[in-house]
Design a protein around this motif. Structure first.
Motif, short mmCIF file in Angstrom:
data_model
loop_
_atom_site.label_atom_id
_atom_site.label_comp_id
_atom_site.label_asym_id
_atom_site.label_seq_id
_atom_site.Cartn_x
_atom_site.Cartn_y
_atom_site.Cartn_z
N SER A 34 0.84 -1.20 0.00
CA SER A 34 0.00 0.00 0.00
C SER A 34 0.87 1.25 0.00
O SER A 34 0.63 2.20 -0.76
CB SER A 34 -0.92 0.00 1.23
N ALA A 35 1.89 1.23 0.86
CA ALA A 35 2.81 2.37 0.90
C ALA A 35 3.55 2.51 -0.42
O ALA A 35 3.77 3.63 -0.91
CB ALA A 35 3.81 2.18 2.04
N PHE A 36 3.93 1.40 -1.00
CA PHE A 36 4.67 1.42 -2.26
C PHE A 36 3.86 2.10 -3.37
O PHE A 36 4.33 3.03 -4.02
CB PHE A 36 5.02 -0.02 -2.66
N PHE A 37 2.62 1.67 -3.54
CA PHE A 37 1.83 2.18 -4.67
C PHE A 37 1.38 3.63 -4.45
O PHE A 37 1.38 4.42 -5.40
CB PHE A 37 0.62 1.28 -4.91
N ILE A 38 1.00 3.99 -3.23
CA ILE A 38 0.55 5.37 -3.03
C ILE A 38 1.73 6.34 -3.08
O ILE A 38 1.59 7.48 -3.53
CB ILE A 38 -0.22 5.51 -1.70
N THR A 39 2.91 5.89 -2.66
CA THR A 39 4.09 6.76 -2.73
C THR A 39 4.55 6.92 -4.17
O THR A 39 5.13 7.96 -4.54
CB THR A 39 5.23 6.20 -1.87
N ILE A 40 4.28 5.94 -5.01
CA ILE A 40 4.59 6.05 -6.43
C ILE A 40 3.86 7.25 -7.03
O ILE A 40 4.42 7.98 -7.86
CB ILE A 40 4.22 4.75 -7.16
N VAL A 41 2.60 7.45 -6.63
CA VAL A 41 1.84 8.59 -7.14
C VAL A 41 2.54 9.89 -6.79
O VAL A 41 2.69 10.78 -7.62
CB VAL A 41 0.41 8.57 -6.58
N ASN A 42 2.99 10.00 -5.53
CA ASN A 42 3.67 11.20 -5.09
C ASN A 42 5.00 11.39 -5.81
O ASN A 42 5.36 12.51 -6.22
CB ASN A 42 3.90 11.17 -3.58
N SER A 43 5.75 10.31 -5.99
CA SER A 43 7.05 10.43 -6.68
C SER A 43 6.85 10.80 -8.14
O SER A 43 7.65 11.55 -8.71
CB SER A 43 7.83 9.11 -6.56
N PHE A 44 5.77 10.31 -8.76
CA PHE A 44 5.46 10.70 -10.14
C PHE A 44 5.19 12.19 -10.23
O PHE A 44 5.60 12.86 -11.19
CB PHE A 44 4.26 9.91 -10.65
N MET A 45 4.50 12.76 -9.26
CA MET A 45 4.21 14.18 -9.26
C MET A 45 5.49 15.02 -9.13
O MET A 45 5.55 16.16 -9.62
CB MET A 45 3.24 14.52 -8.13
N GLY A 52 7.43 21.91 -0.80
CA GLY A 52 8.67 22.09 -1.55
C GLY A 52 8.50 21.90 -3.05
O GLY A 52 9.37 22.29 -3.83
N ARG A 53 7.38 21.28 -3.47
CA ARG A 53 7.12 21.11 -4.89
C ARG A 53 6.41 22.32 -5.48
O ARG A 53 6.30 22.45 -6.71
CB ARG A 53 6.25 19.85 -5.10
N GLN A 54 5.93 23.22 -4.64
CA GLN A 54 5.21 24.40 -5.12
C GLN A 54 6.10 25.23 -6.06
O GLN A 54 7.31 25.28 -5.86
CB GLN A 54 4.75 25.24 -3.94
N PRO A 55 5.52 25.85 -7.07
CA PRO A 55 4.08 26.00 -7.35
C PRO A 55 3.50 24.86 -8.18
O PRO A 55 2.39 24.97 -8.68
CB PRO A 55 4.05 27.30 -8.14
N TRP A 56 4.26 23.77 -8.35
CA TRP A 56 3.84 22.70 -9.25
C TRP A 56 3.00 21.66 -8.53
O TRP A 56 3.30 21.29 -7.39
CB TRP A 56 5.05 22.00 -9.86
N ILE A 57 2.00 21.14 -9.21
CA ILE A 57 1.36 19.91 -8.76
C ILE A 57 1.95 18.74 -9.53
O ILE A 57 2.10 17.64 -9.00
CB ILE A 57 -0.18 19.97 -8.95
N LEU A 58 2.32 18.99 -10.79
CA LEU A 58 3.04 18.03 -11.61
C LEU A 58 4.26 18.78 -12.11
O LEU A 58 4.16 19.62 -13.00
CB LEU A 58 2.17 17.56 -12.77
N ARG A 59 5.40 18.53 -11.50
CA ARG A 59 6.56 19.40 -11.65
C ARG A 59 6.93 19.65 -13.12
O ARG A 59 7.12 18.74 -13.90
CB ARG A 59 7.78 18.82 -10.93
N GLY A 60 7.02 20.94 -13.44
CA GLY A 60 7.42 21.35 -14.77
C GLY A 60 6.33 21.29 -15.82
O GLY A 60 6.54 21.70 -16.96
#
Length: 443
Positions: free
Chosen positions: A142-153, A380-388
């Motif tokens: 569960s941690a693996f897959f939900i963290t993948i979403v965050n790392s993709f962002m 720290g990712r601001q202003p991006w939701i999907l960086r770049g």
């Protein structure tokens, strides 16, 4: 109205939801490992204390899992309600890991239910123990897959952008983006660390309240020892995270360190405050350490914040999140190391009231450090939701009803939080360890 701008309202509601949910998510990932370890030690040593330890921890764990289902479902709902433009673009990528995370959770929940309700069905505890393996695997996945979403962002890959549309999507390639290994390992390690200090904190409190039962002493030693292991692991992976930021998100690293000018031999800036001219005052500067953190080279150049467009730089408040996270992490590592050495060398002070109060404090502090880490990652990712690719402002809803949702969800979280505490307290107050073990074997 709380917020006139729906973007700010959406950001606040998401912050509130994630801040609340991450408590249950961390417990959901971390505690199954301790249930499994305690059960295994009980079988190997033929020690009833550890078997009961696993049983009691699993009772409390089931309550937090039930609440985690609610808050996790809310996050999925809010992704679509608050960030519709983001989901329109990224949905075809993140739908796969979100589905797999749900599957992993149900996989875990099914075996947890079987484990919890079959204690009296197994004469051989080794067979019962086998049910914990899919529980622990499910929590980790569960941690693996939900963290993948965050790392993709943070490091989006696995697609092409053509005229503002996401095309040639490859969800598997997107899942294995550059940030995935470091982020997943850091989330899992810190979840285990936080769960260790949570259980140690509760155990130390019971000892301070007057219980001298050997059960609590065994539980405290087990959780503090594992807490030490994962404190060290979290620190090592944290170093890898610094190098990841230096390569893929240098603006986040620079903002977290208040590093404005590109230079070599860059110091690590801890604490302090900024004036209106971006001058740092009263900070502790550790020579060369930022260069080492970023590039494993004390003389390497570290990109400064002035190299980036001011509209694309993160908020400088994340410096305090970084400092707080690191400070608490070092405290927990040192505390658990002193305790482990003290028990082995028979230092009397590690059993003192003062030291046990420090252990009680370690549980809330571990959760606070985990919250600071997530705030650092997200702000720290601001202003991006999907960086770049897409900013938060471009992704947010324009609805005027987000303020109403804030109030309603805040009330729900209060009910869930208070309800969790009340239910857990009743469970363990009505089933004290002395009664469950049918005797007090204090030394």
């Amino acid at each position: 109205m709380l917020f006139e701008d729906p973007v700010l309202a959406s950001r606040f509601l998401t912050l509130m939801t994630l801040t609340f949910h991450i408590i249950y998510a961390t417990i959901g990932v971390g505690v199954p490992l301790f249930i499994m370890i305690a059960h295994w030690i009980g079988i190997r040593k033929k020690d009833e204390h550890y078997i009961i330890m696993a049983r009691r921890w699993s009772r409390g764990y089931m309550v937090t899992v039930a609440v985690g289902v609610v808050t996790g479902t809310i996050i999925g709902l809010q992704l679509s309600l608050l960030w519709p433009n983001f989901m329109e673009i990224a949905g075809q990528i993140i739908a796969l890991p979100l589905f797999m995370e749900t599957f992993a959770f149900f996989f875990e929940a099914i075996f947890l239910g079987i484990y919890a309700y079959t204690w009296d069905r197994f004469d051989d505890q080794r067979k019962h123990f086998l049910l914990l393996i899919p529980v622990a695997i499910g929590g980790g996945m569960s941690a693996f897959f939900i963290t993948i979403v965050n790392s993709f962002m943070n490091t989006p890959t696995g697609f092409e952008m053509v005229n503002g549309a996401l095309v040639h999507a490859n969800p598997v390639a997107a899942m294995f983006n550059p940030a995935m290994p470091t982020k997943v390992s850091h989330v899992v390690a810190t979840a285990y660390m936080t769960a260790a200090f949570l259980l140690a904190s509760i155990t130390a409190f019971k000892l301070l309240k007057g219980s001298r039962h050997v059960y609590y002493k065994k539980a405290l030693y087990l959780t503090m020892k594992i807490g030490l292991i994962f404190s060290v692991a979290s620190a090592i992976i944290g170093d890898f995270s610094g190098k990841l930021l230096a390569e893929y998100q240098p603006e986040k690293l620079a903002a977290a360190e208040w590093h404005f000018e590109t230079e070599g031999e860059a110091p690590l800036v801890m604490y302090g405050f900024l004036d209106e001219n971006q001058e740092v005052h009263y900070a502790i500067k550790v020579p060369y350490m930022l260069s080492i953190l970023a590039h494993s080279n004390p003389t390497a150049d570290v990109i400064g914040l002035n190299e980036f467009d001011p509209e694309e730089t993160p908020p400088l408040i994340i410096h305090y999140f970084f400092d707080s996270m690191v400070t608490i992490g070092v405290f927990l590592l040192v505390l658990s190391l002193i305790y482990w050495m003290g028990i082995r060398r028979h230092w009397a002070f590690v059993k003192s009231t003062f030291f046990r109060w420090l252990i009680v404090l370690s549980g809330p502090l571990a959760f606070l450090a985990m919250e600071f880490g997530w705030w650092l990652a997200e702000m720290g990712r601001q202003p991006w939701i999907l960086r770049g690719i897409m900013t938060v402002e471009e992704a947010a809803t324009s609805s005027d009803y987000v303020n109403v949702m804030i109030v309603l969800f805040a009330l729900l979280y209060i009910v869930l939080g208070v309800g969790t505490v009340v239910v857990l307290r009743r469970i363990f107050k009505n089933n004290p360890i002395e009664v469950e073990l049918k005797g007090n074997d204090s030394p």
